[in-house]
Design an enzyme around this catalytic site. Sequence first.
Site, mmCIF file in Angstrom:
data_model
loop_
_atom_site.group_PDB
_atom_site.id
_atom_site.type_symbol
_atom_site.label_atom_id
_atom_site.label_comp_id
_atom_site.label_asym_id
_atom_site.label_seq_id
_atom_site.Cartn_x
_atom_site.Cartn_y
_atom_site.Cartn_z
ATOM 1 N N TYR A 24 -12.053 -25.198 10.410
ATOM 2 C CA TYR A 24 -11.141 -25.665 9.619
ATOM 3 C C TYR A 24 -10.311 -25.021 9.232
ATOM 4 C CZ TYR A 24 -13.684 -29.420 8.457
ATOM 5 O OH TYR A 24 -14.616 -30.503 8.740
ATOM 6 N N HIS A 99 -4.897 -33.829 11.615
ATOM 7 C CA HIS A 99 -6.233 -33.470 10.957
ATOM 8 C C HIS A 99 -6.259 -32.340 11.742
ATOM 9 C CE1 HIS A 99 -7.774 -37.258 9.592
ATOM 10 N NE2 HIS A 99 -7.226 -37.955 11.043
#
Length: 146
Positions: A24, A99
């Site tokens: 991430y 995302h």
Amino acid sequence: MSHKILLVNGPNLNLLGRREPSVYGHQTLADIVAELNQQAKLAEVELEHIQSNAEFELINAIHATDAQMIIINPAAFTHTSVALRDALLGVAIPFFEVHLSNVHAREAFRHHSYFSDKAIGVICGFGSQGYEFALAAAIKRLNQPQ
């Protein structure tokens, strides 16, 4: 400012910067939102933001917004939340799905989205830059003549 965009971030995104940075990234959500606020300000667009780990809070924010566009990273709700999908469809505000990771290169259960078929577009795999792409696209759409 004539246009408003609602930025919706789902569960666990409050942990950005420390949760699996190899997946991430190292930026915090606050860092990302600060950059997006700068981008929005330059375009003279108001950016409203909510992050919650609670589905009902995200739904309530979507119901209450007067934004003309939504950018949503539903996070884990991507694969589970018919209620969040229904909230987006209920208010009929166009939205982009974002995302950080490439969900299609991850576990099979992450490949399905309850949002993608209704989104204007889906941006995944570009890390925090995906939000910038979505915001630029949203601003461009809002500024197009009707």
